[in-house]
Write a protein that holds these residues in place. Structure first.
Motif, PDB file in Angstrom:
ATOM      1  N   GLN A  28       2.549  -1.911   1.854  1.00 18.09           N
ATOM      2  CA  GLN A  28       1.613  -2.444   0.872  1.00 18.09           C
ATOM      3  C   GLN A  28       2.038  -2.055  -0.541  1.00 18.09           C
ATOM      4  O   GLN A  28       2.633  -1.008  -0.770  1.00 18.09           O
ATOM      5  CB  GLN A  28       0.207  -1.917   1.153  1.00 18.09           C
ATOM      6  CG  GLN A  28      -0.395  -2.438   2.441  1.00 18.09           C
ATOM      7  CD  GLN A  28      -1.821  -1.971   2.631  1.00 18.09           C
ATOM      8  OE1 GLN A  28      -2.134  -0.803   2.453  1.00 18.09           O
ATOM      9  NE2 GLN A  28      -2.695  -2.887   2.999  1.00 18.09           N
ATOM     10  N   ASP A  29       1.705  -2.931  -1.497  1.00 19.68           N
ATOM     11  CA  ASP A  29       2.030  -2.669  -2.897  1.00 19.68           C
ATOM     12  C   ASP A  29       1.042  -1.672  -3.476  1.00 19.68           C
ATOM     13  O   ASP A  29      -0.177  -1.909  -3.472  1.00 19.68           O
ATOM     14  CB  ASP A  29       1.985  -3.976  -3.691  1.00 19.68           C
ATOM     15  CG  ASP A  29       3.094  -4.924  -3.296  1.00 19.68           C
ATOM     16  OD1 ASP A  29       4.268  -4.545  -3.418  1.00 19.68           O
ATOM     17  OD2 ASP A  29       2.770  -6.049  -2.845  1.00 19.68           O
ATOM     18  N   LYS A  30       1.556  -0.566  -3.970  1.00 22.05           N
ATOM     19  CA  LYS A  30       0.702   0.472  -4.538  1.00 22.05           C
ATOM     20  C   LYS A  30       0.358   0.129  -5.987  1.00 22.05           C
ATOM     21  O   LYS A  30       1.208  -0.334  -6.744  1.00 22.05           O
ATOM     22  CB  LYS A  30       1.408   1.829  -4.473  1.00 22.05           C
ATOM     23  CG  LYS A  30       1.715   2.301  -3.049  1.00 22.05           C
ATOM     24  CD  LYS A  30       2.381   3.670  -3.056  1.00 22.05           C
ATOM     25  CE  LYS A  30       2.814   4.087  -1.661  1.00 22.05           C
ATOM     26  NZ  LYS A  30       1.663   4.236  -0.747  1.00 22.05           N
ATOM     27  N   VAL A  31      -0.889   0.365  -6.344  1.00 21.67           N
ATOM     28  CA  VAL A  31      -1.362   0.129  -7.708  1.00 21.67           C
ATOM     29  C   VAL A  31      -2.114   1.368  -8.172  1.00 21.67           C
ATOM     30  O   VAL A  31      -3.045   1.827  -7.501  1.00 21.67           O
ATOM     31  CB  VAL A  31      -2.296  -1.105  -7.781  1.00 21.67           C
ATOM     32  CG1 VAL A  31      -2.815  -1.279  -9.211  1.00 21.67           C
ATOM     33  CG2 VAL A  31      -1.570  -2.359  -7.321  1.00 21.67           C
ATOM     34  N   GLN A  56      -5.092  -8.432   0.430  1.00 23.51           N
ATOM     35  CA  GLN A  56      -4.100  -8.854  -0.565  1.00 23.51           C
ATOM     36  C   GLN A  56      -2.853  -7.972  -0.532  1.00 23.51           C
ATOM     37  O   GLN A  56      -2.017  -8.049  -1.430  1.00 23.51           O
ATOM     38  CB  GLN A  56      -4.727  -8.821  -1.960  1.00 23.51           C
ATOM     39  CG  GLN A  56      -5.857  -9.816  -2.163  1.00 23.51           C
ATOM     40  CD  GLN A  56      -5.402 -11.255  -2.037  1.00 23.51           C
ATOM     41  OE1 GLN A  56      -4.248 -11.585  -2.317  1.00 23.51           O
ATOM     42  NE2 GLN A  56      -6.299 -12.130  -1.611  1.00 23.51           N
ATOM     43  N   ASN A  57      -2.738  -7.146   0.508  1.00 23.69           N
ATOM     44  CA  ASN A  57      -1.588  -6.253   0.676  1.00 23.69           C
ATOM     45  C   ASN A  57      -1.452  -5.266  -0.494  1.00 23.69           C
ATOM     46  O   ASN A  57      -0.349  -4.948  -0.943  1.00 23.69           O
ATOM     47  CB  ASN A  57      -0.293  -7.056   0.825  1.00 23.69           C
ATOM     48  CG  ASN A  57       0.757  -6.301   1.633  1.00 23.69           C
ATOM     49  OD1 ASN A  57       0.415  -5.584   2.573  1.00 23.69           O
ATOM     50  ND2 ASN A  57       2.007  -6.457   1.275  1.00 23.69           N
ATOM     51  N   ILE A  58      -2.609  -4.802  -0.957  1.00 26.97           N
ATOM     52  CA  ILE A  58      -2.680  -3.855  -2.076  1.00 26.97           C
ATOM     53  C   ILE A  58      -3.165  -2.500  -1.564  1.00 26.97           C
ATOM     54  O   ILE A  58      -4.137  -2.419  -0.809  1.00 26.97           O
ATOM     55  CB  ILE A  58      -3.655  -4.346  -3.167  1.00 26.97           C
ATOM     56  CG1 ILE A  58      -3.189  -5.672  -3.780  1.00 26.97           C
ATOM     57  CG2 ILE A  58      -3.851  -3.284  -4.242  1.00 26.97           C
ATOM     58  CD1 ILE A  58      -1.963  -5.575  -4.644  1.00 26.97           C
ATOM     59  N   ARG A 237       5.012  -6.805 -12.698  1.00 31.70           N
ATOM     60  CA  ARG A 237       4.656  -7.113 -11.315  1.00 31.70           C
ATOM     61  C   ARG A 237       3.566  -8.192 -11.298  1.00 31.70           C
ATOM     62  O   ARG A 237       2.442  -7.954 -10.870  1.00 31.70           O
ATOM     63  CB  ARG A 237       4.193  -5.857 -10.579  1.00 31.70           C
ATOM     64  CG  ARG A 237       5.256  -4.766 -10.496  1.00 31.70           C
ATOM     65  CD  ARG A 237       4.950  -3.782  -9.380  1.00 31.70           C
ATOM     66  NE  ARG A 237       3.743  -3.011  -9.641  1.00 31.70           N
ATOM     67  CZ  ARG A 237       3.101  -2.307  -8.699  1.00 31.70           C
ATOM     68  NH1 ARG A 237       3.518  -2.324  -7.450  1.00 31.70           N
ATOM     69  NH2 ARG A 237       2.021  -1.607  -9.018  1.00 31.70           N
ATOM     70  N   ASP A 239       2.918 -10.864  -9.550  1.00 37.51           N
ATOM     71  CA  ASP A 239       2.302 -11.256  -8.287  1.00 37.51           C
ATOM     72  C   ASP A 239       1.332 -10.189  -7.802  1.00 37.51           C
ATOM     73  O   ASP A 239       0.240 -10.497  -7.309  1.00 37.51           O
ATOM     74  CB  ASP A 239       3.375 -11.503  -7.227  1.00 37.51           C
ATOM     75  CG  ASP A 239       2.765 -11.903  -5.886  1.00 37.51           C
ATOM     76  OD1 ASP A 239       2.117 -12.962  -5.833  1.00 37.51           O
ATOM     77  OD2 ASP A 239       2.937 -11.145  -4.903  1.00 37.51           O
ATOM     78  N   VAL A 240       1.712  -8.929  -7.942  1.00 34.19           N
ATOM     79  CA  VAL A 240       0.838  -7.832  -7.520  1.00 34.19           C
ATOM     80  C   VAL A 240      -0.431  -7.808  -8.381  1.00 34.19           C
ATOM     81  O   VAL A 240      -1.548  -7.643  -7.873  1.00 34.19           O
ATOM     82  CB  VAL A 240       1.566  -6.475  -7.602  1.00 34.19           C
ATOM     83  CG1 VAL A 240       0.638  -5.338  -7.174  1.00 34.19           C
ATOM     84  CG2 VAL A 240       2.814  -6.488  -6.732  1.00 34.19           C
ATOM     85  N   ARG A 243      -2.747 -10.572  -7.292  1.00 32.19           N
ATOM     86  CA  ARG A 243      -3.417 -10.275  -6.023  1.00 32.19           C
ATOM     87  C   ARG A 243      -4.492  -9.208  -6.200  1.00 32.19           C
ATOM     88  O   ARG A 243      -5.535  -9.260  -5.551  1.00 32.19           O
ATOM     89  CB  ARG A 243      -2.386  -9.863  -4.969  1.00 32.19           C
ATOM     90  CG  ARG A 243      -1.610 -11.043  -4.409  1.00 32.19           C
ATOM     91  CD  ARG A 243      -0.710 -10.656  -3.249  1.00 32.19           C
ATOM     92  NE  ARG A 243       0.539 -10.074  -3.698  1.00 32.19           N
ATOM     93  CZ  ARG A 243       0.942  -8.852  -3.422  1.00 32.19           C
ATOM     94  NH1 ARG A 243       0.167  -8.029  -2.718  1.00 32.19           N
ATOM     95  NH2 ARG A 243       2.107  -8.408  -3.847  1.00 32.19           N
ATOM     96  N   PHE A 244      -4.232  -8.249  -7.092  1.00 27.94           N
ATOM     97  CA  PHE A 244      -5.259  -7.240  -7.395  1.00 27.94           C
ATOM     98  C   PHE A 244      -6.489  -7.940  -7.968  1.00 27.94           C
ATOM     99  O   PHE A 244      -7.628  -7.644  -7.568  1.00 27.94           O
ATOM    100  CB  PHE A 244      -4.726  -6.207  -8.384  1.00 27.94           C
ATOM    101  CG  PHE A 244      -5.697  -5.098  -8.676  1.00 27.94           C
ATOM    102  CD1 PHE A 244      -5.661  -3.908  -7.954  1.00 27.94           C
ATOM    103  CD2 PHE A 244      -6.676  -5.239  -9.655  1.00 27.94           C
ATOM    104  CE1 PHE A 244      -6.579  -2.885  -8.200  1.00 27.94           C
ATOM    105  CE2 PHE A 244      -7.599  -4.229  -9.909  1.00 27.94           C
ATOM    106  CZ  PHE A 244      -7.543  -3.049  -9.178  1.00 27.94           C
TER     107      PHE A 244
END
Length: 325
Positions: A28-31, A56-58, A237, A239-240, A243-244
């Motif tokens: 998952q994408d880290k935020v 959202q893979n976040i 980023r 796209d990330v 999605r966030f």
């Protein structure tokens, strides 16, 4: 034999592809998110608890930051990519220091119905209106925006500097300070006001004070805070970041449609005790993309007020710092 070889090869390829896809899904994408644990941050906790970020893979990495100045500093230095709730005037001030550091994707409206900032007075103190706070010792939510807004509202009620004393106080100390009788009253936020009322130590003099006294219309949307993301996050980023914002939008929609259910996420995630959750007012959570021209004008008027009191050093066009997903 050849059929067996082909079957074995096909199974191996399938297993490899399955493992590859599973690996991608699990990464998952880290935020990095700064969170001030007040009711204003409810969309963050709803998105987390309801699995909207996961959809959202976040994977949010939360840092608790108490107040606007701490969030601003973390955004400017790149320690966080998102502030779950950032005082609008302090975010706009930050954009003067570093243009685009705080881009609002959602804003929280405060009115007499959607209660957040409000003036309270300790039980036993004689005061029926804000003007009655003359000569009293007051506390304020921390940060220059909160302090100067409180002073501005007091001025609208005929109280000038010297007619009272007012000190900034960490939000976690507001209820204790009122219980101890350290202050006569003050400018506080939810859920603290509800906690004071529940404990029987204070009462609300007036809520919706920014709409009424600063914007000049009790029905105006006082967008005093909201969710902001950095331009670096958007650019590096995209796209990330998108999605966030989608997860945040789903949380806002959920809160607006199911406020009573959404409230329960205040209990373990903010300062709100279980027995106060049902008392805390929801806010007018709004995605930037859904703001009307009138609501944007309300935000501009608040920004102009910030300029008049020196919190926002120069006049800004707020539309430059609203990012519509």
């Amino acid at each position: 034999m050849k059929s067996l070889v082909r079957l074995t090869f096909a199974l191996a390829v399938a297993a490899t592809l399955t493992g590859f896809c599973t690996g991608r899904a699990s990464a998952q994408d880290k935020v990095a998110v700064g969170v001030f644990p007040l009711s204003s941050s409810l969309p963050y906790f709803v998105a987390l608890e309801k699995g909207f970020f996961k959809e959202q893979n976040i994977e949010p990495e939360m840092t608790k930051l108490m107040g606007g100045p701490a969030n601003v500093a973390a955004m400017i230095t790149g320690q966080i990519e998102v502030s779950a709730v950032l005082v609008t005037l302090e975010g706009l001030n930050a954009n003067i220091k570093k243009p685009g550091v705080a881009m609002y994707i959602a804003l929280n409206s405060q009115t007499p119905e959607f209660k957040m900032e409000q003036f309270v007075v300790r039980n036993g103190v004689k005061a029926d209106r804000i003007a009655d706070l003359k000569g009293m010792k007051l506390m304020s939510a921390p940060g220059p925006a909160n302090l100067n807004t409180a002073k501005g509202i007091l001025a609208k009620n005929g109280l000038k500097d010297g007619d009272y004393t007012i000190d900034q106080l960490d939000m976690s100390q507001h209820v204790n300070a009122m219980t101890a009788g350290t202050f006569d009253g003050g400018y506080t936020l939810e859920p603290n006001a509800s906690m004071m009322i529940k404990a029987g130590v204070a009462r609300t003099l007036e809520a919706g004070v920014i709409s009424k006294y600063i914007l000049g219309n009790p029905k105006a949307d006082a967008y005093a805070a909201g969710c902001a993301i950095t331009s670096d996050f958007i650019q590096k980023r995209p796209d990330v970041a998108k999605r966030f914002a989608m997860a945040w939008s789903k949380a806002v929609d959920y809160i607006n449609k199911s406020p009573d259910d959404a409230r329960k996420y205040l209990a373990k995630n903010t300062f709100t005790p279980d027995n106060v959750v049902d008392m805390v007012s929801m806010l007018g959570y709004t995605m930037a993309k859904d703001m009307t021209p009138t609501q944007i004008a309300d935000l501009q008027k608040l920004s102009d007020f910030g300029t008049s009191i020196g919190v926002v050093p120069e006049k800004l066009d707020v539309t430059k710092y609203i990012y519509k997903y």
